[in-house]
Write a protein that holds these residues in place. Structure first.
Motif, PDB file in Angstrom:
ATOM      1  N   SER A 126       2.269 -11.878 -39.871  1.00 24.16           N
ATOM      2  CA  SER A 126       2.523 -12.418 -38.544  1.00 24.16           C
ATOM      3  C   SER A 126       1.177 -12.763 -37.922  1.00 24.16           C
ATOM      4  N   THR A 127       0.530 -13.757 -38.504  1.00 19.06           N
ATOM      5  CA  THR A 127      -0.772 -14.179 -38.010  1.00 19.06           C
ATOM      6  C   THR A 127      -0.592 -15.169 -36.863  1.00 19.06           C
ATOM      7  N   ALA A 128      -1.665 -15.440 -36.155  1.00 22.00           N
ATOM      8  CA  ALA A 128      -1.625 -16.437 -35.090  1.00 22.00           C
ATOM      9  C   ALA A 128      -1.235 -17.796 -35.646  1.00 22.00           C
ATOM     10  N   PHE A 129      -1.679 -18.096 -36.863  1.00 20.14           N
ATOM     11  CA  PHE A 129      -1.334 -19.367 -37.503  1.00 20.14           C
ATOM     12  C   PHE A 129       0.170 -19.451 -37.732  1.00 20.14           C
ATOM     13  N   ASP A 130       0.743 -18.399 -38.307  1.00 21.13           N
ATOM     14  CA  ASP A 130       2.188 -18.370 -38.566  1.00 21.13           C
ATOM     15  C   ASP A 130       2.974 -18.453 -37.258  1.00 21.13           C
TER      16      ASP A 130
END
Length: 127
Positions: A63-67
């Motif tokens: 759950s990254t900022a990119f995702d």
């Protein structure tokens, strides 16, 4: 974020089925063939992106900022694109066209394009 993707994917799928039935049965008599085709485009895009959100929600392990940005692009884009089409078509059929919705549809489309571009980027540069 995957939970949000699953919730919105499910909601988009549910409402796409309801709106599809609504368009096919109740609006068929009120809409022109062009209006009905536009309404169906909104339903199709909503269903496609609902399914996509479900697939991503079940498969993304992080759950990254990119995702998160990718998921929000799909959620916002689907909402703006499909729901502005519904509003335009229904208001036009009632001879009270909500013209302010016109520019919202391409903005929703832009969010969808960004979501797809971010997905492609993730395939080329996984982390």
């Amino acid at each position: 974020m995957t939970q949000i993707a699953l919730i919105f994917g499910s909601l988009f799928g549910l409402t796409a089925v309801i709106f599809g039935a609504f368009g096919a049965h109740l609006l068929k008599k009120k809409l022109t063939s062009d209006q009905l085709q536009s309404f169906e485009t909104g339903v199709k895009y909503q269903m496609y992106h609902g399914i996509l959100l479900l697939v991503l929600g079940f498969n993304l392990k992080t759950s990254t900022a990119f995702d998160n940005s990718m998921m929000y692009a799909f959620i916002i884009g689907t909402f703006l694109f499909s729901f502005s089409i519904y509003g335009l078509v229904i208001s036009s059929a009632n001879h009270k066209k909500l013209k302010f919705l016109g520019p919202i549809t391409p903005l929703g489309g832009l969010f969808l394009v960004v979501g797809w571009a971010l997905l492609i980027w993730k395939f080329f540069f996984p982390y």
